[in-house]
Design a protein around this motif. Structure first.
Motif, PDB file in Angstrom:
ATOM      1  N   ARG A  70      45.409  31.970  53.044  1.00  0.00           N
ATOM      2  CA  ARG A  70      44.857  31.015  52.086  1.00  0.00           C
ATOM      3  C   ARG A  70      43.417  31.403  51.785  1.00  0.00           C
ATOM      4  O   ARG A  70      42.509  31.067  52.513  1.00  0.00           O
ATOM      5  N   GLY A  71      43.236  32.153  50.759  1.00  0.00           N
ATOM      6  CA  GLY A  71      41.912  32.584  50.335  1.00  0.00           C
ATOM      7  C   GLY A  71      41.620  32.012  48.970  1.00  0.00           C
ATOM      8  O   GLY A  71      42.325  31.123  48.486  1.00  0.00           O
ATOM      9  N   PRO A  72      40.618  32.534  48.342  1.00  0.00           N
ATOM     10  CA  PRO A  72      40.284  32.029  47.012  1.00  0.00           C
ATOM     11  C   PRO A  72      41.361  32.401  46.000  1.00  0.00           C
ATOM     12  O   PRO A  72      41.944  33.481  46.058  1.00  0.00           O
ATOM     13  N   ALA A  73      41.621  31.498  45.098  1.00  0.00           N
ATOM     14  CA  ALA A  73      42.598  31.743  44.042  1.00  0.00           C
ATOM     15  C   ALA A  73      42.039  32.780  43.074  1.00  0.00           C
ATOM     16  O   ALA A  73      40.860  32.764  42.745  1.00  0.00           O
ATOM     17  N   ARG A  74      42.913  33.673  42.642  1.00  0.00           N
ATOM     18  CA  ARG A  74      42.548  34.689  41.655  1.00  0.00           C
ATOM     19  C   ARG A  74      43.484  34.520  40.471  1.00  0.00           C
ATOM     20  O   ARG A  74      44.665  34.230  40.641  1.00  0.00           O
ATOM     21  N   TYR A  75      42.941  34.702  39.273  1.00  0.00           N
ATOM     22  CA  TYR A  75      43.709  34.445  38.057  1.00  0.00           C
ATOM     23  C   TYR A  75      43.773  35.691  37.193  1.00  0.00           C
ATOM     24  O   TYR A  75      42.837  36.472  37.147  1.00  0.00           O
ATOM     25  N   LEU A  76      44.898  35.831  36.509  1.00  0.00           N
ATOM     26  CA  LEU A  76      45.079  36.901  35.535  1.00  0.00           C
ATOM     27  C   LEU A  76      45.551  36.257  34.246  1.00  0.00           C
ATOM     28  O   LEU A  76      46.582  35.591  34.224  1.00  0.00           O
ATOM     29  N   GLU A  77      44.773  36.441  33.189  1.00  0.00           N
ATOM     30  CA  GLU A  77      45.140  35.869  31.894  1.00  0.00           C
ATOM     31  C   GLU A  77      46.001  36.858  31.130  1.00  0.00           C
ATOM     32  O   GLU A  77      45.673  38.043  31.037  1.00  0.00           O
ATOM     33  N   MET A  78      47.111  36.362  30.608  1.00  0.00           N
ATOM     34  CA  MET A  78      47.916  37.196  29.726  1.00  0.00           C
ATOM     35  C   MET A  78      47.145  37.286  28.417  1.00  0.00           C
ATOM     36  O   MET A  78      46.809  36.262  27.821  1.00  0.00           O
ATOM     37  N   GLU A  79      46.850  38.502  28.006  1.00  0.00           N
ATOM     38  CA  GLU A  79      45.938  38.707  26.885  1.00  0.00           C
ATOM     39  C   GLU A  79      46.378  38.038  25.594  1.00  0.00           C
ATOM     40  O   GLU A  79      45.587  37.413  24.916  1.00  0.00           O
ATOM     41  N   ARG A  99      49.667  30.212  25.792  1.00  0.00           N
ATOM     42  CA  ARG A  99      48.820  31.174  26.514  1.00  0.00           C
ATOM     43  C   ARG A  99      48.965  30.839  27.985  1.00  0.00           C
ATOM     44  O   ARG A  99      48.958  29.675  28.360  1.00  0.00           O
ATOM     45  N   LEU A 100      49.066  31.876  28.807  1.00  0.00           N
ATOM     46  CA  LEU A 100      49.300  31.664  30.227  1.00  0.00           C
ATOM     47  C   LEU A 100      48.270  32.388  31.085  1.00  0.00           C
ATOM     48  O   LEU A 100      47.733  33.419  30.674  1.00  0.00           O
ATOM     49  N   GLN A 101      48.065  31.827  32.270  1.00  0.00           N
ATOM     50  CA  GLN A 101      47.344  32.514  33.329  1.00  0.00           C
ATOM     51  C   GLN A 101      48.205  32.452  34.577  1.00  0.00           C
ATOM     52  O   GLN A 101      48.875  31.457  34.835  1.00  0.00           O
ATOM     53  N   VAL A 102      48.174  33.534  35.339  1.00  0.00           N
ATOM     54  CA  VAL A 102      48.949  33.661  36.560  1.00  0.00           C
ATOM     55  C   VAL A 102      47.974  33.579  37.724  1.00  0.00           C
ATOM     56  O   VAL A 102      46.891  34.156  37.668  1.00  0.00           O
ATOM     57  N   MET A 103      48.363  32.848  38.799  1.00  0.00           N
ATOM     58  CA  MET A 103      47.479  32.689  39.949  1.00  0.00           C
ATOM     59  C   MET A 103      48.127  33.245  41.200  1.00  0.00           C
ATOM     60  O   MET A 103      49.295  32.994  41.471  1.00  0.00           O
ATOM     61  N   SER A 104      47.334  34.013  41.942  1.00  0.00           N
ATOM     62  CA  SER A 104      47.722  34.507  43.253  1.00  0.00           C
ATOM     63  C   SER A 104      46.462  34.606  44.092  1.00  0.00           C
ATOM     64  O   SER A 104      45.350  34.596  43.559  1.00  0.00           O
ATOM     65  N   ARG A 105      46.634  34.712  45.390  1.00  0.00           N
ATOM     66  CA  ARG A 105      45.485  34.877  46.282  1.00  0.00           C
ATOM     67  C   ARG A 105      45.342  36.328  46.732  1.00  0.00           C
ATOM     68  O   ARG A 105      44.547  36.637  47.593  1.00  0.00           O
ATOM     69  N   ASP A 106      46.147  37.198  46.138  1.00  0.00           N
ATOM     70  CA  ASP A 106      46.162  38.605  46.509  1.00  0.00           C
ATOM     71  C   ASP A 106      45.953  39.445  45.249  1.00  0.00           C
ATOM     72  O   ASP A 106      46.759  39.384  44.318  1.00  0.00           O
ATOM     73  N   GLU A 107      44.895  40.227  45.235  1.00  0.00           N
ATOM     74  CA  GLU A 107      44.559  41.043  44.067  1.00  0.00           C
ATOM     75  C   GLU A 107      45.657  42.071  43.772  1.00  0.00           C
ATOM     76  O   GLU A 107      45.938  42.382  42.615  1.00  0.00           O
ATOM     77  N   GLU A 108      46.330  42.581  44.808  1.00  0.00           N
ATOM     78  CA  GLU A 108      47.399  43.557  44.607  1.00  0.00           C
ATOM     79  C   GLU A 108      48.569  42.950  43.836  1.00  0.00           C
ATOM     80  O   GLU A 108      49.213  43.633  43.041  1.00  0.00           O
ATOM     81  N   GLU A 159      62.317  42.559  41.559  1.00  0.00           N
ATOM     82  CA  GLU A 159      63.207  43.598  41.037  1.00  0.00           C
ATOM     83  C   GLU A 159      62.524  44.953  40.966  1.00  0.00           C
ATOM     84  O   GLU A 159      63.158  45.988  41.110  1.00  0.00           O
ATOM     85  N   GLU A 160      61.218  44.946  40.756  1.00  0.00           N
ATOM     86  CA  GLU A 160      60.464  46.193  40.640  1.00  0.00           C
ATOM     87  C   GLU A 160      59.903  46.668  41.985  1.00  0.00           C
ATOM     88  O   GLU A 160      59.095  47.581  42.037  1.00  0.00           O
ATOM     89  N   GLY A 161      60.310  46.000  43.066  1.00  0.00           N
ATOM     90  CA  GLY A 161      59.920  46.457  44.400  1.00  0.00           C
ATOM     91  C   GLY A 161      58.602  45.930  44.914  1.00  0.00           C
ATOM     92  O   GLY A 161      58.058  46.467  45.875  1.00  0.00           O
ATOM     93  N   HIS A 162      58.087  44.883  44.304  1.00  0.00           N
ATOM     94  CA  HIS A 162      56.837  44.283  44.765  1.00  0.00           C
ATOM     95  C   HIS A 162      57.148  42.961  45.457  1.00  0.00           C
ATOM     96  O   HIS A 162      58.139  42.304  45.165  1.00  0.00           O
ATOM     97  N   TRP A 163      56.273  42.581  46.355  1.00  0.00           N
ATOM     98  CA  TRP A 163      56.445  41.309  47.053  1.00  0.00           C
ATOM     99  C   TRP A 163      56.038  40.189  46.102  1.00  0.00           C
ATOM    100  O   TRP A 163      54.925  40.190  45.584  1.00  0.00           O
ATOM    101  N   PRO A 164      56.922  39.220  45.820  1.00  0.00           N
ATOM    102  CA  PRO A 164      56.644  38.190  44.806  1.00  0.00           C
ATOM    103  C   PRO A 164      55.795  37.044  45.339  1.00  0.00           C
ATOM    104  O   PRO A 164      56.318  36.057  45.837  1.00  0.00           O
ATOM    105  N   HIS A 165      54.487  37.175  45.230  1.00  0.00           N
ATOM    106  CA  HIS A 165      53.597  36.119  45.715  1.00  0.00           C
ATOM    107  C   HIS A 165      52.724  35.542  44.608  1.00  0.00           C
ATOM    108  O   HIS A 165      51.582  35.175  44.857  1.00  0.00           O
TER     109      HIS A 165
END
Length: 177
Positions: A70-79, A99-108, A159-165
């Protein structure tokens, strides 16, 4: 007697000053520890004092890293906004733009989302295009669509082999006409 009284006052004044300094230092230490704990920089040792992260396994038995702490939330805006035609109950067409933004606590994880953005956008366009106007005009309908979008993004990552977080999807703009 006056000299003794002034000396006693000076001595007790120094004692009060020392106590105040110690109290302020203690409050700062406790406040700093609480802030670090709440932001996820430090975590409780819930495994008997051994703070070693465990490795999780997915359905196929493949080892995967555990969910991020549980770290700081990180956001990615769909352009670009997602704009699709949707149906109304009366047979007419309507437009949905989101318009959407995706949130995860992991930059990867966010890097993985960005890497697979064309596939994610394609799947979200299909998902949004299948909606009925009347179903998404209420708060409950928008929240249900957000949850479906979250599942879709995590599904693409898996499906693309990444951990879905990806933890959340947020609408930063939502227009229907």
């Amino acid at each position: 007697m006056r000299v003794t009284s002034k000396a006693a006052q000076r001595g007790s004044g120094k004692l009060v000053l020392i106590l105040l300094v110690v109290l302020v230092a203690l409050l700062l230490a406790v406040g700093t520890a609480a802030a670090l704990y709440l932001t996820g920089v430090i975590s409780p040792l819930g495994n008997g004092g051994n703070n070693v992260e465990e490795v999780a396994e997915d359905e196929s038995g493949e080892e995967r890293p555990p969910a991020p702490a549980r770290g700081p939330a990180r956001y990615l805006e769909m352009e670009d906004a997602i704009t699709v035609n949707i149906s109304r109950e009366d047979g007419r067409r309507a437009i949905l733009q989101a318009r959407l933004q995706v949130m995860s606590r992991d930059e990867e994880i966010l890097d993985s989302v960005e890497e697979h953005m064309p596939l994610i956008r394609n799947n979200l366009i299909n998902l949004f295009g299948d909606q009925q106007f009347e179903d998404i005009t209420s708060s409950e309908g928008k929240n249900a669509l957000r949850e479906e979008a979250l599942k879709e993004i995590n599904s693409v990552l898996e499906e693309e082999g990444h951990w879905p977080h990806v933890e959340a999807v947020y609408f930063t703009n939502f227009v229907t006409q």
